[in-house]
Design a protein around this motif. Sequence first.
Motif, mmCIF file in Angstrom:
data_model
loop_
_atom_site.group_PDB
_atom_site.id
_atom_site.type_symbol
_atom_site.label_atom_id
_atom_site.label_comp_id
_atom_site.label_asym_id
_atom_site.label_seq_id
_atom_site.Cartn_x
_atom_site.Cartn_y
_atom_site.Cartn_z
ATOM 1 N N VAL A 53 0.618 -0.970 -0.134
ATOM 2 C CA VAL A 53 0.073 0.173 -0.003
ATOM 3 C C VAL A 53 0.769 0.929 -0.222
ATOM 4 O O VAL A 53 0.618 2.144 -0.722
ATOM 5 N N GLU A 54 2.100 1.384 0.607
ATOM 6 C CA GLU A 54 2.872 2.346 0.514
ATOM 7 C C GLU A 54 3.456 2.493 -0.256
ATOM 8 O O GLU A 54 3.642 3.795 -0.858
ATOM 9 N N ALA B 145 -2.826 -2.866 7.564
ATOM 10 C CA ALA B 145 -1.982 -2.151 7.025
ATOM 11 C C ALA B 145 -2.619 -0.550 6.599
ATOM 12 O O ALA B 145 -3.774 -0.296 5.918
ATOM 13 N N LEU B 146 -2.181 0.386 6.811
ATOM 14 C CA LEU B 146 -2.045 2.217 6.833
ATOM 15 C C LEU B 146 -1.037 2.630 5.911
ATOM 16 O O LEU B 146 0.581 2.500 6.388
ATOM 17 N N ALA B 147 -1.158 3.697 4.754
ATOM 18 C CA ALA B 147 -0.484 4.371 4.230
ATOM 19 C C ALA B 147 -1.228 5.828 4.253
ATOM 20 O O ALA B 147 -2.184 5.738 3.368
ATOM 21 N N VAL B 148 -0.458 6.832 4.416
ATOM 22 C CA VAL B 148 -0.789 8.342 4.872
ATOM 23 C C VAL B 148 0.626 9.321 4.319
ATOM 24 O O VAL B 148 1.631 8.952 4.530
ATOM 25 N N ARG B 149 -0.144 10.292 3.101
ATOM 26 C CA ARG B 149 1.301 10.963 3.056
ATOM 27 C C ARG B 149 0.119 12.654 2.946
ATOM 28 O O ARG B 149 -0.779 12.921 1.749
ATOM 29 N N GLY B 150 0.545 12.998 2.857
ATOM 30 C CA GLY B 150 0.795 14.775 3.115
ATOM 31 C C GLY B 150 -0.025 14.890 3.612
ATOM 32 O O GLY B 150 -0.645 16.382 4.550
ATOM 33 N N PHE B 151 -0.812 15.033 5.042
ATOM 34 C CA PHE B 151 -1.894 14.949 6.000
ATOM 35 C C PHE B 151 -0.829 15.012 7.543
ATOM 36 O O PHE B 151 -0.118 14.299 7.921
ATOM 37 N N PRO B 152 -1.650 15.280 8.641
ATOM 38 C CA PRO B 152 -0.497 15.234 10.362
ATOM 39 C C PRO B 152 -0.803 13.895 10.185
ATOM 40 O O PRO B 152 -1.194 13.097 10.729
ATOM 41 N N GLU B 153 0.479 13.696 11.120
ATOM 42 C CA GLU B 153 0.625 12.533 11.473
ATOM 43 C C GLU B 153 -1.095 11.679 12.522
ATOM 44 O O GLU B 153 -0.815 11.040 12.556
ATOM 45 N N LEU B 154 -1.209 12.806 12.888
ATOM 46 C CA LEU B 154 -2.577 12.165 13.428
ATOM 47 C C LEU B 154 -3.883 11.485 13.049
ATOM 48 O O LEU B 154 -4.142 11.280 13.241
ATOM 49 N N LEU B 155 -2.942 11.581 11.740
ATOM 50 C CA LEU B 155 -4.556 11.167 10.712
ATOM 51 C C LEU B 155 -4.335 9.650 10.862
ATOM 52 O O LEU B 155 -5.500 8.549 10.883
ATOM 53 N N LEU C 251 -0.592 15.147 -7.279
ATOM 54 C CA LEU C 251 -1.440 15.602 -5.575
ATOM 55 C C LEU C 251 -0.222 15.383 -4.750
ATOM 56 O O LEU C 251 0.601 14.178 -4.994
ATOM 57 N N GLU C 252 -0.454 15.668 -3.254
ATOM 58 C CA GLU C 252 0.587 15.283 -2.198
ATOM 59 C C GLU C 252 -0.858 14.712 -0.582
ATOM 60 O O GLU C 252 0.178 14.340 0.190
ATOM 61 N N MET C 253 -1.510 14.430 -1.258
ATOM 62 C CA MET C 253 -2.891 14.198 -0.383
ATOM 63 C C MET C 253 -3.440 13.035 -0.293
ATOM 64 O O MET C 253 -3.987 13.068 -1.616
ATOM 65 N N GLY C 254 -2.747 11.960 0.493
ATOM 66 C CA GLY C 254 -3.698 10.249 0.001
ATOM 67 C C GLY C 254 -3.614 9.436 1.205
ATOM 68 O O GLY C 254 -2.471 9.639 1.935
ATOM 69 N N ALA C 255 -4.280 8.458 0.964
ATOM 70 C CA ALA C 255 -4.528 7.498 1.630
ATOM 71 C C ALA C 255 -5.255 6.241 1.526
ATOM 72 O O ALA C 255 -5.615 6.117 0.487
ATOM 73 N N ILE C 256 -4.377 5.279 1.846
ATOM 74 C CA ILE C 256 -4.461 3.603 1.413
ATOM 75 C C ILE C 256 -5.053 2.995 2.844
ATOM 76 O O ILE C 256 -4.015 2.139 3.341
#
Length: 771
Positions: free
Chosen positions: A102-103, A131-141, A115-120
Motif C-alpha cells: 500500500v505504501e 495496513a495503512l499508508a498516509v501522505r500529506g496529512f498530519p501524523e494524527l490522521l 497530488l500530495e495528500m492521500g491514504a490507503i
Amino acid sequence: SDPLLRYNGEVEEARTVRSAIVAPLLVQDRAIGAIALDNCSRTEAFTERDLQVLSALASTVALVVENARLFEETRRRAAQQTALNAILVAASRAGEDVQALVEVALDHLLQALALEMGAIWVQPQLETRVALAVRGFPELLGPDMVQLAKSDRIRLDAVQFWEDLRSPRGPLEETLHRYGVRAAVAAPLLEEGGRIGGVAVADSRPRAWSADEVALIEMLGRQLGVLVERAIALRETRKHLAELEAVHRVSLALRDVSTTEEALETLLDETLAVLGSDSGAIGLYDRTSETIRPAVVRGWFRHILLEPVRRGEGIAGTVVATGQAHVSADFSRDPLVAESVRPHIPPGWGGAGVPIRSAGAIVGVLFVAVPLPRQIQTEEVMVLTSLAEMAGAALHRMQLNEATERQLARMEALLAIDRAIGASLDARVALGMLLEQAVSTLGVDAAGVLLLDPAYPVLEYAASVGFRTPHYERSSVRLGEGYAGRVAQGRTLVYVRSVAVAEISPPLWQLFHDEGFVSYAGVPLIAKGRVKGVLEVFHRSVLEPDETWFRFLETLAQQAAIAVDNAELFESLQRSQLELAAAYDATIEGWSQALDLRDRETEGHTRRVTELTLRLARALGVPEEEQAHIRRGALLHDIGKMGIPDAVLHKPGPLTEDEWALMRKHPVFAYEMLSRIEYLRPALDIPYAHHERWDGSGYPRGLKGEEIPLAARIFAVVDVWDALMSDRPYRPAWPREKALEYIRAQAGKEFDPRVVEVFLREIASTDRSGE
C-alpha cells in the motif's frame, strides 16, 4: 426580431446581430454541437444556399471534432491504463508485505495525479492488523484511520468524490474535513470476500475531479484488492511452508541434541520463530511433587514462571491435568491465570499452551504468546502439538541416555575437584569448586560445608552455593544438635525426604522456611579417622535419590575431607616457615647489633640506615616482596668488615694504601660469607655493591650506572647521608644544609640522579637524623 435570436444579456456584442444562419454538428444523427454565422450590418444577409454550404461545412467539422474526441479518449484511456499498470507493477514487487504494497501504491498514485495528500487502508478478512499508508496529512490522521478501519465505520461500497467539502456527514467526511481536506475522491478496495479497505486522494482546495481521475482511483481500488488478496495468499502459503520446514528442522535438530536442556531450548526457539514471537516457555512436570517447574523461558515469561505450579492450577496445571491444549485470547483476563500472577503479565498478549508427552505420559507444557489483536489459530495449535509430540519423543530417548551421561558427569566432576584440590591449598577455593560440582551433578538447589572447630564442639560455616538468604552463612551448630550435629556426632549419613518443620530447631526452621527447602541430606567429612566437618545438600522440592546418588554424595564428602586436611597441613607448614623466617631475621638483627658493638664509632648507624633505606625504597615504588631482602641487606651491609683486622678497622689515623686496599675488600668478604646461605642470597645486592659509584669509580667491581643493583644505589645515598650527619673520631657531624648540598653535588657522579631526586623530595625534607 427573430425570437430565437433574442438578446438575453449573455454577450454584449449580440445586441448588434441583424442576420444569422446556424447548422448543427451531427455525428450519426446525434448532435454534438452547432456552428453559427452572424451579420451585424443588415437583415436578410444570408440565403438558403449559404445555409446549405454551412450545413456541409458543419458535417465536416462534426466529423473532425468526433475524430479528435475519439483520439483524445483513446489517449486518455491509454495514459490511465499506463498509470494503473505502473502502480500495480510497482506494488506487486512488494510481494507478501501488505504494508509495503500500500505504501508503494499510494506513492505512485499521487505521482500520477500530481497530488500530495492521500491514504490507503487495508484490513483483510483474515488479518488482525490494519495496513495503512498516509501522505500529506498530519501524523494524527494515522491513528484515526486505523480506528475507523477497525471499527468498520467507513462504508465505502462504491467510489465517492467531493469537489468542495464544507458540511461533512459521514465518518470519513468528518475525518477528512478535520484535517483540512476540501476536495477528495475515495474508492473501496475489493477482494472476492468483499470490501477490505479503501483508497483516497485529497486536496486542500476545492477542485473539480475529471471522470478519468475518478475512474483511475476506482480501478486501482479493484486491482489493489486483488494484489492484497494475492499477497496474503502468498504469505499464508509461505507461512505454511515455514511451519513444515520448522517441523522438519526441529525433527533434525532434536536428533543431534544430547541433553534435555538443549532439546527444550531448540524446541522453544524454533517454535517462537515459526509464530513470529519472542515470548514463550516450557515447563516440565514432576510426577513426584505433582508440580510444573520452568525449564526454558523467553521474553516476558521470565517474570511469571519463577515458582513451581501445582497440577490442576493455572493454565499450565490445567493443561497437564486435562491433557488438552488451551488457547487464551488474553492472558491478563484469562480466568485460569492465578491472581498472584496476573499483575506480572503485560497487557495485550494472548497465546496457547499445549501438553508435551513422552512415552504416553505428559511430561511438560509448551507455551507461546503473541501480541493482540493477533490470535492463535486452529492450524497453529496443530503445529504446536506436532512440535510438542516430537519434543516428547526426543525427551524419552534422552532420558534413556542421561543415566549413563550422568555417571560420566560425576566422574568428570570428581576429576575437576581433584584438580582444584591439587591446584590450590586454600580449602575454601577447593570447597567452592566441590559445592558447585555437587549442585550441578546431584541436581540439588543448594549445598554447604560446616567445619568442626577442634577447640570447641561446634560446626562453623565454611562455604556454600545456591542459597538465597544469608541464614546459612551464620550457621553455628553444636555436636548432636540439628541435622548437621547429628551427622558429625554419629559419623553417618542423614537423609530427610520431606522436612517436618515441627521436628527441627528454630534456627534450622528459619533456614528451611525462608529458603523453601523440602529435602535434606548430610554426610560427615572424615580424614585419617577424624571428623573434619559436614557436607550438606538441600532441595526445594521432594528429592528421590537412588543408591548411586548417595554413593556419589559420600564420595564428594571424602574429597572435601581431603581438601580440608590438606589445607590444615599447609597452614601448619606455612606457620613453621613463618617461625623459621622470624628466627632468621632475629639472627640477622643479632649479627647487625654485634657489628655495631664491634665498630663503636658507628653505633646506631645500621638501625638508622635500614629504616631510611626502606622508606626510600617505598617512595621509589619497590615491590613489597623485595623490601624484605633490602631490609636484610641493609642490616648486613657491613658484615664484610668482620674480615678486617681491628688494627685497621679502629685505626685512629689515616689508613695507608695497603690498609685501604684491605678495607675495600670488605664487600667481597660479605659476598663470600653470605652467598653460601641460600636464604640470604637475594639480600646480597647491598653488602656486595653499596660502595659502587654511578660513574664507575667505585669498588669492588667498578660497576657503572644501572649495572649497579637498585637496592645498592638506594642504600649508597642513605649510607653517605647518615655518615655525614654523624660524629666520627676524625671529624664532627656536618651541618644539615652542607650534607644536603654534598648529596646534590654527587648526583650523576657517586649517586643515581633519580634516587637523589626522590631522596631530597621524600626523605631529606622530613628526616631529622643527626640533628
